[in-house]
Design a protein around this motif. Structure first.
Motif, PDB file in Angstrom:
ATOM      1  N   VAL A  98       0.912  -1.326   0.032  1.00  8.93           N
ATOM      2  CA  VAL A  98      -0.100   0.007  -0.025  1.00  8.93           C
ATOM      3  C   VAL A  98       0.873   1.348   0.055  1.00  8.93           C
ATOM      4  N   MET A  99       0.904   1.999  -1.098  1.00  8.83           N
ATOM      5  CA  MET A  99       1.776   3.118  -1.321  1.00  8.83           C
ATOM      6  C   MET A  99       0.837   4.368  -0.562  1.00  8.83           C
ATOM      7  N   GLY A 100       1.227   5.283   0.161  1.00 14.80           N
ATOM      8  CA  GLY A 100       0.642   6.364   0.667  1.00 14.80           C
ATOM      9  C   GLY A 100       1.201   7.662  -0.126  1.00 14.80           C
ATOM     10  N   GLY A 145      -0.192   5.463   9.644  1.00 14.68           N
ATOM     11  CA  GLY A 145      -1.207   4.677   9.787  1.00 14.68           C
ATOM     12  C   GLY A 145      -1.293   3.097   9.171  1.00 14.68           C
ATOM     13  N   GLY A 146      -0.213   3.181   8.505  1.00 11.48           N
ATOM     14  CA  GLY A 146      -0.142   1.351   8.093  1.00 11.48           C
ATOM     15  C   GLY A 146       0.238   1.581   6.597  1.00 11.48           C
ATOM     16  N   THR A 200       7.566   5.091  12.613  1.00 14.78           N
ATOM     17  CA  THR A 200       7.355   3.731  12.446  1.00 14.78           C
ATOM     18  C   THR A 200       8.199   3.228  11.299  1.00 14.78           C
ATOM     19  N   LEU A 201       9.495   3.879  10.941  1.00 16.31           N
ATOM     20  CA  LEU A 201      10.226   3.551  10.199  1.00 16.31           C
ATOM     21  C   LEU A 201       9.725   3.036   8.620  1.00 16.31           C
ATOM     22  N   THR A 202       8.792   4.177   8.203  1.00 14.69           N
ATOM     23  CA  THR A 202       8.417   4.252   6.975  1.00 14.69           C
ATOM     24  C   THR A 202       9.249   4.566   5.968  1.00 14.69           C
ATOM     25  N   PRO A 203       9.493   4.333   4.913  1.00 12.90           N
ATOM     26  CA  PRO A 203      10.065   4.660   3.776  1.00 12.90           C
ATOM     27  C   PRO A 203       9.419   6.134   3.042  1.00 12.90           C
ATOM     28  N   VAL A 204      10.271   7.211   2.848  1.00 10.29           N
ATOM     29  CA  VAL A 204       9.404   8.524   2.354  1.00 10.29           C
ATOM     30  C   VAL A 204      10.231   8.795   1.176  1.00 10.29           C
TER      31      VAL A 204
END
Length: 627
Positions: free
Chosen positions: A226-228, A303-304, A327-331
């Motif tokens: 899921v890409m945000g 959020g995921g 959350t160590l989410t790549p950006v």
């Protein structure tokens, strides 16, 4: 025989008709050839090139799938009306209701209603629905993904007017600017993905190296999940469909949070997306559009979602990066820009003046890769100023919809015009000359006039801060070296542009510019070359979207190494098996010398050492210390 007579007659008639058609075509070809032969050589070459392009386009059109259905997506009254009769909106005294986003036309200030401001919980629910849909879509074929893109492409081409009208009403840009930036750019991206996307997502072979030469190595590009995406308001259609087409082609789901200042148009675009997904047999929850404020954006980041692309200001980009770290989410951060526009003394003025005006004033200057700093050689400086001012003074400004043809529209953000005016006033106070514009208009709507400044230098805020408005500030330079030095004297580094009759000179200057992209004798053309990545350096952000790198950025990379021949396997050599022998260290030394040492004698010596380690390992035992 009587039954065959009519068939024979029909065949004879068909044969006669074919001969007549062949004769007519032959006569036409002869006439065309005689006409072509009488033309000058330059005209012959031009017509030949035109014929080749037409032939290529015809072949492409014949090869395109004709099975993509034409969607029917009805537009609402506000989406089609030339003029609005709704009540006027004003920020003065406005108390924002909880959970609502006010929407209005920034050119007329007419209300467009409200949109829901989603809570964190609502956004997380949408992410969960997208994840469930992605698990199904990840197994889709590239053929099905191309079908989805062709469905979208056919709809866009057939409904350009409505798409541009909706974008113009929400953002304030003229229809022609919407056609440029919203429709053409999106269609080019879709076409590139259809033509080349699968090629860049196929497994890719890699070399196995020296030591494990008997292996087959490759990488695969697997969907991130899921890409945000958090996108701005300046291109409400393209900013949604740009991440959408790339991520869906890569096998992802997309959760896209639109700006609160570009929320109204997302209703229409959402209906288009839903219809396209259904027509292509894709899961209906594959794309989720989120509307709201900071809480909704924060939920997209933390959020995921498996990865997030943020397009916006540097200030907010830092906040996104900080939240993603939790959350160590790549950006991917595509942030502000302040692109230099260098005009050399040999520039083609028929080309450069119209291009400079569009670079500064398109979409009222509200472009991340907009031309905001013009460095003009002193030999052509006066002419450039004169010609730019003459045209800028004639530009028509007004509402994009319902007021006839306009060159410049409105500023989308409230208080944006006041912010631009403050930068202009600072420049004038420090010695800049304002040739046209430079005043806040007394009219309804969020407008700022096209403005041209000369005698500008780097002590002025307008050369340091992102303007995001219709201002063309001109700096006189004495040499290419000075232009490069000034162009690099900036915290931003997104795009850059150089104009000169000498291609080698243009390339030499472009290579010295500290920016993510450079165009020579064109403005921001790298974005229409959709195989190229888009992004910048310094405070313009990092990583890339678009192009091969952007498409692969929608994926996680997985590496593989497998034996080429099943009977050639890797066994742990005896000296290295636990418990290791006394020769284990010497064995490793020998391997290093064999594969990476220089000279044939050294490699022969390494082989001898390895053989000794295996045959006489005790010879390498540590010697006992003397008493």
């Amino acid at each position: 025989m009587d039954k065959l007579a009519p068939m024979a007659a029909a065949a004879e008639e068909a044969s006669a008709a074919a001969k007549a058609l062949a004769s007519a075509l032959s006569a036409l070809a002869a006439a065309a050839w005689s006409t072509l032969a009488a033309l000058p050589l330059s005209h012959q070459l031009a017509l030949a090139l035109l014929a080749a392009v037409a032939h290529w386009l015809l072949r492409r059109a014949l090869c395109e799938s004709t099975h993509a259905p034409l969607l029917s997506v009805p537009a609402g009254e506000l989406e089609t009306a030339d003029e609005l009769s709704t009540e006027r909106f004003s920020w003065e005294g406005y108390a924002r209701p909880a959970g609502e986003i006010p929407c209005y036309d920034p050119a007329t200030m007419r209300s467009l209603g409200t949109m829901k401001a989603m809570t964190r919980q609502e956004v997380q629910q949408r992410i969960a629905r997208a994840r469930e849909a992605q698990q199904q879509w990840a197994g889709s074929s590239f053929a099905q993904r191309r079908k989805l893109l062709r469905v979208l492409q056919r709809f866009i081409v057939a409904n350009q007017a409505t798409i541009c009208r909706v974008a113009a009403r929400d953002s304030g840009k003229p229809l022609v600017d919407a056609a440029f930036g919203e429709v053409l750019a999106t269609c080019e991206k879709i076409a590139w993905l259809i033509d080349e996307g699968e090629r860049w997502l196929r497994p890719e072979s890699r070399s196995a190296g020296r030591m494990v030469f008997y292996k087959r190595a490759w990488v695969e590009w697997r969907p991130v999940g899921v890409m945000g995406a958090i996108v701005p308001w300046n291109y409400p259609f393209h900013n949604v469909f740009n991440p959408l087409v790339a991520n869906l082609f890569a096998g992802n789901a997309l959760v896209v949070k639109v700006s609160e200042h570009g929320s109204w148009s997302s209703q229409y675009y959402s209906r288009v997306i839903e219809a396209a997904l259904e027509a292509a047999g894709a899961p209906k929850d594959l794309v989720q559009i989120v509307t709201g404020y900071g809480e909704a954006g924060e939920a997209v980041v933390t959020g995921g979602c498996d990865k997030v692309v943020f397009v916006g200001s540097t200030t907010v980009g830092r906040m996104v990066m900080k939240s993603a770290a939790q959350t160590l989410t790549p950006v991917v951060l595509e942030l502000g820009g302040k692109d230099p526009f260098i005009v050399c003394d040999d520039a083609d003025f028929v080309q450069v003046v119209p291009t400079a005006l569009r670079g500064a004033f398109q979409s009222c200057g509200q472009n991340c890769a907009g031309a905001e700093r013009f460095y003009v050689h002193e030999r052509v400086h006066e002419r450039f100023v004169r010609e730019v001012v003459a045209i800028a003074g004639k530009l028509r400004q007004g509402p994009a919809v319902g007021s006839g043809t306009v060159d410049c529209g409105a500023m989308c953000m409230p208080q944006a015009a006041a912010g631009v005016h403050a930068l202009v006033q600072d420049a004038v106070a420090k010695g800049a000359v304002c040739h046209v514009g430079g005043q806040l208009p007394e009219r309804e709507g969020q407008f700022y006039p096209p403005t041209v400044l000369s005698n500008v230098d780097h002590t002025m805020r307008i050369m340091k801060e992102e303007v995001f408005g219709p201002v063309l500030p001109i700096v006189k330079v004495r040499s290419d070296e000075e232009a490069v030095a000034l162009a690099n004297d900036c915290d931003f580094g997104l795009g850059s542009n150089v104009f000169t009759e000498s291609t080698s000179r243009g390339r030499r200057i472009a290579k010295q510019l500290n920016a993510g992209m450079s165009s020579v004798n064109d403005f921001c053309v790298t974005y229409m070359c959709q195989s190229l990545p888009f992004g910048g350096v310094k405070e313009s952000g990092f990583d890339r979207f678009a192009g091969v790198e952007g498409l692969r950025g929608c994926c996680n990379i997985k590496s593989y190494a497998v034996d080429v021949l099943p009977f050639v396997k890797t066994y742990i050599p005896a000296p290295l098996q636990y418990p290791v022998s006394d020769a284990s260290f010497a064995f490793c030394n020998g391997l290093c010398e064999l594969f990476y040492g220089a000279g044939m004698l050294g490699k022969v010596g390494a082989c001898v050492k390895l053989l000794r380690c295996i045959v006489t390992p005790k010879a390498f035992a540590p010697r006992a210390k003397a008493a």
